[in-house]
Scaffold this motif. Structure first.
Motif, PDB file in Angstrom:
ATOM      1  N   ILE A  79       0.106 -25.590 -40.024  1.00 42.13           N
ATOM      2  CA  ILE A  79      -0.293 -26.490 -40.461  1.00 42.13           C
ATOM      3  C   ILE A  79      -0.371 -27.688 -39.283  1.00 42.13           C
ATOM      4  O   ILE A  79      -0.644 -28.903 -39.517  1.00 42.13           O
ATOM      5  N   PHE A  80      -0.105 -27.305 -37.991  1.00 40.40           N
ATOM      6  CA  PHE A  80       0.026 -28.147 -36.978  1.00 40.40           C
ATOM      7  C   PHE A  80      -1.384 -28.628 -36.076  1.00 40.40           C
ATOM      8  O   PHE A  80      -1.455 -29.383 -35.191  1.00 40.40           O
ATOM      9  N   GLY A  81      -2.519 -27.680 -36.612  1.00 38.71           N
ATOM     10  CA  GLY A  81      -3.638 -28.151 -35.956  1.00 38.71           C
ATOM     11  C   GLY A  81      -3.957 -27.251 -34.738  1.00 38.71           C
ATOM     12  O   GLY A  81      -3.224 -26.540 -34.196  1.00 38.71           O
ATOM     13  N   PRO A  82      -5.309 -27.164 -34.224  1.00 40.65           N
ATOM     14  CA  PRO A  82      -5.699 -26.341 -33.281  1.00 40.65           C
ATOM     15  C   PRO A  82      -5.222 -26.744 -31.826  1.00 40.65           C
ATOM     16  O   PRO A  82      -4.849 -25.829 -30.961  1.00 40.65           O
ATOM     17  N   VAL A  83      -4.975 -28.031 -31.626  1.00 45.01           N
ATOM     18  CA  VAL A  83      -4.298 -28.427 -30.340  1.00 45.01           C
ATOM     19  C   VAL A  83      -3.134 -28.020 -30.108  1.00 45.01           C
ATOM     20  O   VAL A  83      -2.736 -27.560 -29.060  1.00 45.01           O
ATOM     21  N   ALA A  84      -2.085 -28.263 -31.086  1.00 46.90           N
ATOM     22  CA  ALA A  84      -0.849 -27.744 -31.118  1.00 46.90           C
ATOM     23  C   ALA A  84      -0.862 -26.229 -31.044  1.00 46.90           C
ATOM     24  O   ALA A  84       0.052 -25.742 -30.179  1.00 46.90           O
ATOM     25  N   CYS A  85      -1.822 -25.595 -31.602  1.00 44.64           N
ATOM     26  CA  CYS A  85      -1.876 -24.235 -31.322  1.00 44.64           C
ATOM     27  C   CYS A  85      -1.928 -23.704 -29.998  1.00 44.64           C
ATOM     28  O   CYS A  85      -1.171 -22.792 -29.293  1.00 44.64           O
ATOM     29  N   VAL A 138       4.727 -22.281 -10.749  1.00 41.89           N
ATOM     30  CA  VAL A 138       3.337 -22.710 -10.685  1.00 41.89           C
ATOM     31  C   VAL A 138       2.624 -21.440 -11.120  1.00 41.89           C
ATOM     32  O   VAL A 138       1.469 -21.643 -11.922  1.00 41.89           O
ATOM     33  N   LEU A 139       3.117 -20.327 -10.631  1.00 42.73           N
ATOM     34  CA  LEU A 139       2.246 -19.061 -10.969  1.00 42.73           C
ATOM     35  C   LEU A 139       2.270 -18.883 -12.595  1.00 42.73           C
ATOM     36  O   LEU A 139       1.257 -18.320 -13.020  1.00 42.73           O
ATOM     37  N   GLY A 140       3.433 -19.233 -13.001  1.00 43.26           N
ATOM     38  CA  GLY A 140       3.550 -18.858 -14.526  1.00 43.26           C
ATOM     39  C   GLY A 140       2.438 -19.887 -15.208  1.00 43.26           C
ATOM     40  O   GLY A 140       2.009 -19.332 -15.977  1.00 43.26           O
ATOM     41  N   PHE A 141       2.644 -21.151 -14.740  1.00 38.07           N
ATOM     42  CA  PHE A 141       1.606 -21.849 -15.543  1.00 38.07           C
ATOM     43  C   PHE A 141       0.117 -21.563 -15.398  1.00 38.07           C
ATOM     44  O   PHE A 141      -0.689 -21.846 -16.139  1.00 38.07           O
ATOM     45  N   LEU A 142      -0.218 -20.993 -14.115  1.00 39.36           N
ATOM     46  CA  LEU A 142      -1.501 -20.620 -13.668  1.00 39.36           C
ATOM     47  C   LEU A 142      -2.026 -19.396 -14.620  1.00 39.36           C
ATOM     48  O   LEU A 142      -2.988 -19.439 -15.005  1.00 39.36           O
ATOM     49  N   PHE A 143      -1.036 -18.434 -14.400  1.00 41.09           N
ATOM     50  CA  PHE A 143      -1.474 -17.131 -15.338  1.00 41.09           C
ATOM     51  C   PHE A 143      -1.380 -17.374 -16.705  1.00 41.09           C
ATOM     52  O   PHE A 143      -2.251 -16.425 -17.109  1.00 41.09           O
ATOM     53  N   ALA A 144      -0.944 -18.313 -17.245  1.00 37.98           N
ATOM     54  CA  ALA A 144      -1.068 -18.476 -18.742  1.00 37.98           C
ATOM     55  C   ALA A 144      -2.155 -19.329 -19.124  1.00 37.98           C
ATOM     56  O   ALA A 144      -2.686 -19.442 -20.138  1.00 37.98           O
ATOM     57  N   ILE A 145      -3.186 -19.778 -17.988  1.00 43.26           N
ATOM     58  CA  ILE A 145      -4.421 -20.791 -18.440  1.00 43.26           C
ATOM     59  C   ILE A 145      -5.213 -19.688 -19.417  1.00 43.26           C
ATOM     60  O   ILE A 145      -5.799 -20.447 -20.499  1.00 43.26           O
ATOM     61  N   PRO A 146      -5.509 -18.419 -19.154  1.00 39.47           N
ATOM     62  CA  PRO A 146      -6.292 -17.798 -20.263  1.00 39.47           C
ATOM     63  C   PRO A 146      -6.129 -18.094 -21.473  1.00 39.47           C
ATOM     64  O   PRO A 146      -6.911 -17.942 -22.475  1.00 39.47           O
ATOM     65  N   SER A 147      -4.663 -17.957 -21.830  1.00 40.89           N
ATOM     66  CA  SER A 147      -4.216 -18.285 -23.244  1.00 40.89           C
ATOM     67  C   SER A 147      -4.949 -19.299 -24.025  1.00 40.89           C
ATOM     68  O   SER A 147      -4.899 -19.628 -25.347  1.00 40.89           O
ATOM     69  N   ILE A 148      -5.168 -20.651 -23.104  1.00 45.93           N
ATOM     70  CA  ILE A 148      -5.859 -21.900 -23.624  1.00 45.93           C
ATOM     71  C   ILE A 148      -7.250 -21.498 -24.560  1.00 45.93           C
ATOM     72  O   ILE A 148      -7.487 -22.050 -25.458  1.00 45.93           O
ATOM     73  N   VAL A 153      -6.777 -21.169 -34.013  1.00 42.91           N
ATOM     74  CA  VAL A 153      -6.571 -21.084 -35.419  1.00 42.91           C
ATOM     75  C   VAL A 153      -7.646 -20.332 -36.105  1.00 42.91           C
ATOM     76  O   VAL A 153      -8.816 -20.785 -36.016  1.00 42.91           O
ATOM     77  N   ASP A 154      -7.218 -19.356 -37.029  1.00 39.86           N
ATOM     78  CA  ASP A 154      -8.169 -18.697 -38.184  1.00 39.86           C
ATOM     79  C   ASP A 154      -7.736 -18.330 -39.263  1.00 39.86           C
ATOM     80  O   ASP A 154      -6.346 -18.572 -39.450  1.00 39.86           O
ATOM     81  N   MET A 155      -8.545 -17.880 -40.086  1.00 46.68           N
ATOM     82  CA  MET A 155      -7.778 -17.647 -41.720  1.00 46.68           C
ATOM     83  C   MET A 155      -7.328 -16.181 -41.758  1.00 46.68           C
ATOM     84  O   MET A 155      -8.037 -15.301 -41.195  1.00 46.68           O
ATOM     85  N   MET A 156      -6.363 -16.000 -42.195  1.00 51.56           N
ATOM     86  CA  MET A 156      -5.594 -14.726 -42.585  1.00 51.56           C
ATOM     87  C   MET A 156      -5.249 -14.522 -44.281  1.00 51.56           C
ATOM     88  O   MET A 156      -4.627 -15.266 -44.582  1.00 51.56           O
ATOM     89  N   GLY A 158      -7.106 -16.208 -46.247  1.00 55.87           N
ATOM     90  CA  GLY A 158      -7.164 -17.617 -46.797  1.00 55.87           C
ATOM     91  C   GLY A 158      -6.179 -18.557 -46.131  1.00 55.87           C
ATOM     92  O   GLY A 158      -6.135 -19.683 -46.569  1.00 55.87           O
ATOM     93  N   ILE A 159      -5.286 -18.129 -45.404  1.00 58.51           N
ATOM     94  CA  ILE A 159      -4.326 -18.931 -44.748  1.00 58.51           C
ATOM     95  C   ILE A 159      -4.378 -19.358 -43.375  1.00 58.51           C
ATOM     96  O   ILE A 159      -4.631 -18.341 -42.557  1.00 58.51           O
ATOM     97  N   PRO A 160      -4.360 -20.404 -42.825  1.00 55.13           N
ATOM     98  CA  PRO A 160      -4.579 -20.539 -41.426  1.00 55.13           C
ATOM     99  C   PRO A 160      -3.395 -20.108 -40.533  1.00 55.13           C
ATOM    100  O   PRO A 160      -2.198 -20.370 -40.786  1.00 55.13           O
ATOM    101  N   GLN A 161      -3.726 -19.484 -39.392  1.00 54.66           N
ATOM    102  CA  GLN A 161      -2.513 -18.919 -38.582  1.00 54.66           C
ATOM    103  C   GLN A 161      -3.013 -19.255 -37.226  1.00 54.66           C
ATOM    104  O   GLN A 161      -4.136 -18.924 -36.789  1.00 54.66           O
ATOM    105  N   CYS A 162      -2.143 -19.299 -36.449  1.00 51.93           N
ATOM    106  CA  CYS A 162      -2.612 -19.226 -34.934  1.00 51.93           C
ATOM    107  C   CYS A 162      -2.120 -18.192 -34.264  1.00 51.93           C
ATOM    108  O   CYS A 162      -1.169 -17.966 -33.491  1.00 51.93           O
ATOM    109  N   LEU A 163      -2.783 -17.205 -34.662  1.00 45.97           N
ATOM    110  CA  LEU A 163      -2.545 -15.811 -33.966  1.00 45.97           C
ATOM    111  C   LEU A 163      -3.779 -14.976 -33.649  1.00 45.97           C
ATOM    112  O   LEU A 163      -3.582 -13.805 -33.229  1.00 45.97           O
ATOM    113  N   PHE A 164      -4.840 -15.627 -33.380  1.00 52.35           N
ATOM    114  CA  PHE A 164      -6.047 -15.045 -33.319  1.00 52.35           C
ATOM    115  C   PHE A 164      -6.367 -15.093 -31.765  1.00 52.35           C
ATOM    116  O   PHE A 164      -6.471 -16.142 -31.419  1.00 52.35           O
TER     117      PHE A 164
END
Length: 324
Positions: A79-85, A138-148, A153-156, A158-164
């Protein structure tokens, strides 16, 4: 993760994952806070190992404080929205990369400290450690960029989930997979194995009680890392090869096991304080006099003694400056 997964599969795997995440939060939040507070308040002389453990506890704490978001999402919906996801996923990925790099660095440091004990006694070690830690974060924050860019958020059912995760192409999926699996698991695990084979071989020839204590702590951390991360990377590997195959991938298998193996990864961020306490045996008396404090203090004084002095009990030849 496929939208065609059945409701029963979602309920079963979601409940199991929620239980694992709840346990991780109950252990990890107070445990990592205790480690951070203990080192800050009671350990004035801090060796490489203790400082690395401190930063590992900070990274693990940042991971586990996101768990209420995931637990609520699995129990209800996101319920926290796509930006929070994207923000929460990025924090988790960044800190998990950082945790793995810190564990790997601790293993290398243990090998160097035992094999070449005087190499870490330079007065320049504090500046080197500060730069090393900054580079790891710094490396940790750089390597995590693709996750952004890939998580959303998508439907599972009929329920929105931040797992996709969505990739623009199969090649992008392969690159992200290699980045996550090779950088975050394969290479670190190979380094860990080589370092500890060397450490075990050297310790058999010497009676270094304090260094053995430090090495025991880190060996426990390494074993926990391997157990918690292997199922996650195995599941991702199977899923990738299914996507590369001409056959229809088994999304049902991936749906169930990705949730369980993903939740198990969070357990790794809560286990380390338990391992410290286990090695330190148990709390006795006040925290100031507890074996956990003694453990960190013993580890902190490891580098102030040469191998000969550790065996003979003579005065230390080297001095280690405190690390803030």
């Amino acid at each position: 993760m496929s939208n065609s997964s059945t409701a029963s599969e979602w309920n079963i795997s979601g409940m199991a994952a929620s239980g694992i995440l709840g346990l991780a939060f109950l252990l990890g939040a107070p445990g990592n806070l205790l480690v951070i507070w203990t080192i800050m308040q009671h350990v004035k002389l801090r060796s490489f190992t203790v400082v690395l453990i401190f930063h590992l506890a900070v990274a693990d704490l940042l991971v586990v404080i996101t768990l209420p978001f995931w637990i609520y999402s699995l129990a209800q919906s996101w319920i926290f929205g796509p930006v929070a996801c994207k923000a929460v996923v990025y924090v988790v990925c960044s800190c998990m990369y950082t945790s793995v790099f810190l564990i790997t660095t601790m293993s290398v440091e243990r090998y160097v400290a035992i094999r070449y004990p005087f190499s870490l006694m330079s007065q320049k070690r504090t500046a080197i450690l500060v730069k090393l830690l900054a580079g790891i974060w710094v490396l940790g924050f750089l390597f995590a960029i693709p996750s952004i860019t890939t998580y959303h958020v998508d439907m599972m059912d009929g329920i929105p989930q931040c797992l996709f995760q969505t990739y623009s192409s199969l090649s992008q999926e392969v690159v992200c997979f290699l980045l996550e699996t090779v950088i975050n698991f394969v290479i670190p695990f190979l380094v860990l194995g080589i370092c500890y084979c060397q450490v075990a071989s050297h310790l058999r020839q010497m009676n270094l009680q304090q260094k053995c204590k430090s090495s025991t702590v880190i060996i426990c951390i390494v074993v926990a890392f391997a157990i918690c991360w292997f199922p996650y990377h195995l599941t991702n590997t199977i899923h990738l090869f299914n996507n590369l195959d001409v056959k229809e991938p088994d999304e049902s298998f991936y749906h169930v096991f990705s949730l369980i193996s993903g939740a198990l990864v969070f357990i790794n961020s809560s286990l380390n304080p338990v391992l410290y306490t286990f090695v330190a045996r148990r709390f006795q008396g006040s925290l100031m006099k507890s074996n956990l404090v003694k453990l960190f203090k013993d580890m902190a004084t490891t580098h102030t003694k040469s191998p000969d002095n550790e065996l003979t009990g003579g005065p230390a030849n080297g001095h280690v400056a405190p690390v803030a």
